[in-house]
Design an enzyme around this catalytic site. Structure first.
Site, PDB file in Angstrom:
ATOM      1  N   SER A   1      48.755 103.062 -26.387  1.00 56.53           N
ATOM      2  CA  SER A   1      49.781 102.972 -25.354  1.00 56.53           C
ATOM      3  C   SER A   1      49.977 104.298 -24.653  1.00 56.53           C
ATOM      4  CB  SER A   1      51.108 102.526 -25.971  1.00 56.53           C
ATOM      5  OG  SER A   1      51.677 103.620 -26.663  1.00 56.53           O
ATOM      6  N   LYS A   2      50.505 104.196 -23.461  1.00 55.50           N
ATOM      7  CA  LYS A   2      50.724 105.355 -22.594  1.00 55.50           C
ATOM      8  C   LYS A   2      51.601 106.411 -23.281  1.00 55.50           C
ATOM      9  CE  LYS A   2      50.488 107.492 -18.648  1.00 55.50           C
ATOM     10  NZ  LYS A   2      49.261 108.221 -18.475  1.00 55.50           N
TER      11      LYS A   2
END
Ligand code: GLU
Length: 480
Positions: free
Chosen positions: A256-257
């Site tokens: 995830s970012k």
């Protein structure tokens, strides 16, 4: 050998940048298509207009092109199965939704948002899974037609079988059984007449004669619904290959970012090479024979196969990416690498310099990404401010360092420009040091520091070669 029956597609939603997971989906599809002699198709799944980002499709095509992935059909090149953009295929979806209604395999649902919300709240309170209660499923055809004619808002839902099992087949995992009773009467057409992803995706895969679907395993849960839709139409589904989840190395969660970069653009901007990104991505879920690690795209187009694919999660290991990138940087010719580094160096205030290729030749072993160029090559352009004490090797006094530098300067001054070559400079200097009965460090340490201003750097005579005679002497002079 070409095989017209092999057709794979990449079906992104144009909602922004290209996620590493999407690059892998595109890559695996592309490689299977290539290795089987088939076609690779781009289909833009833009039915969720709220999430659409302008220009995202063009950017996506551009980024894929940069890393070497191209298409045989798609909105940008056409093809006989178009249009390749879902919002341009509305008539097709209308037609097939009508067909399902006619077959009694789907029904109009007139439930209002308020009713659905109430229903969900009650289900949540009773700890039941959220599911449509099938209130409109039993409406008569006549009532359904009349209410639609009057202009009442509706969605179209699939009339799922009520019980039994559906067995779906994944090319990696084999057969997977799902209980039909757990499946919702999924929405196929929304109240604004736009199809859902689930509907449009199935219709298009069928009409575009897609033979194999490569997609992330987050889609496994809806796979039985897709299969029941194929069954409702009486169509043979493509073969499905669900690729394993990609996990963060730290903490293990889904990539995830929040945990760092996940977009291909970010990596390209930082100076990761397309070759490295492709090589890295292909190993996220594919385990080649003999543990070979380095693959070019051309090699993969022949070698890639379903055999090496597994279902266990892949780990996104940035150190591995750095390692691969370093490898591909070292493989580049000095002139190619110089051209790639130039804009990055210029942006950092260095260059241009006609000796750049030589600088690059010396710095490439230490660079993990192009963005490291200013750090490892900057001193060739500009000597950093340094502490004169560092010119002294071990216990050496400043006076000795100065004397030794002066002696080396005298030696190098006599070298004609034509002999200013790495090996010649090395042989000359090392022999001379030996003749003095001195240790290499007595001369080479002060020289290296005078030329680089760095505690770690390539060897002094290599730097001298790269800088050229004039600059070398000037830097020694400056140190003196
Ligand atoms: N549009 C879907 C996505 O954005 C495609 C999934 C699939 O390949 O079926 O991931």
């Amino acid at each position: 050998m070409t095989n017209d029956n092999i057709r794979l597609r990449f079906a992104p939603s144009p909602t922004g940048f290209l996620h590493i997971g999407s690059l892998r989906a595109a890559l695996f599809g592309y490689l299977l298509a290539k290795s089987w002699g088939g076609k690779f198709i781009l289909r833009v799944e833009d039915t969720d207009q709220k999430r659409e980002v302008e220009g995202a499709t063009e950017k996506l095509i551009e980024v894929l092109k940069k890393v070497g992935i191209s298409f045989d059909e798609g909105p940008h090149i056409g093809g006989t199965y178009g249009p390749y953009i879902q919002t341009e295929r509305q008539e097709t979806y209308d037609k097939y939704a009508a067909e399902l209604l006619k077959k009694d395999a789907a029904y109009r649902c007139f439930c209002t948002e308020e009713r659905l919300t109430e229903m969900r709240t009650a289900q949540e309170a009773a700890k039941q899974p959220p599911r449509y209660d099938r209130c409109c499923r039993s409406l008569s055809t006549q009532e359904s037609e009349e209410r639609a004619q009057k202009g009442e808002k509706f969605v179209i839902r699939q009339k799922m079988p009520l019980d039994g099992e559906v067995v779906v087949h994944d090319e990696i995992r084999g057969d997977i059984k799902f209980s039909i009773a757990d499946l919702d009467d999924q929405v196929l057409i929304k109240s604004n007449k736009i199809p859902t992803y689930q509907f449009a995706n199935v219709i298009d895969d069928h009409l575009m004669e897609i033979s194999h679907v490569t997609r992330g395993d987050e889609w496994l849960a809806s796979y039985p619904k897709n299969i029941l839709l194929y069954q409702a139409f009486g169509w043979t589904p493509p073969k499905f290959i669900h690729m394993p989840l990609i996990l963060n190395k730290e903490g293990g969660g889904k990539l995830s970012k929040r945990k760092g970069d996940v977009f291909v653009e970010d990596f390209l901007n930082k100076g990761y090479l397309p070759e490295a990104l492709i090589n890295f991505c292909v190993l996220l879920g594919w385990h080649p024979k003999d543990d070979q690690e380095i693959f070019s795209l051309t090699e993969l187009e022949k070698e890639f196969s379903l055999d090496g694919m597994g279902a266990s999660p892949a780990v996104f290991d940035t150190e591995k990416l750095d390692y691969l990138n370093g490898y591909y940087i070292r493989q580049k010719s000095d002139s190619k690498l110089a051209a790639l580094c130039l804009p990055i160096l210029e942006a950092a205030g260095f260059g241009p310099d006609d000796r750049l290729e030589k600088f690059v030749a010396l710095g490439k072993d230490r660079m993990k990404k192009l963005a490291d160029a200013p750090e490892f090559l900057g001193f060739f352009f500009q000597l950093p401010k340094y502490d004169k004490q560092a010119l002294c090797w071990k216990e050496m006094t400043l006076e000795t360092a100065q004397n030794n530098l002066r002696a080396i300067m005298n030696l190098l001054e006599k070298v004609p420009e034509t002999d200013w070559e790495k090996e010649k400079l090395e042989t000359l200097t090392l022999n001379w040091i030996k003749e003095q009965g001195a240790k290499n460090g007595d001369y080479l340490w002060p020289l290296r520091y005078a030329l680089s201003g760095q505690k770690n750097s390539p060897g002094p005579l290599e730097i001298a070669w790269a800088l050229g005679k004039e600059k070398t002497l000037a830097r020694i002079q400056q140190a003196l």
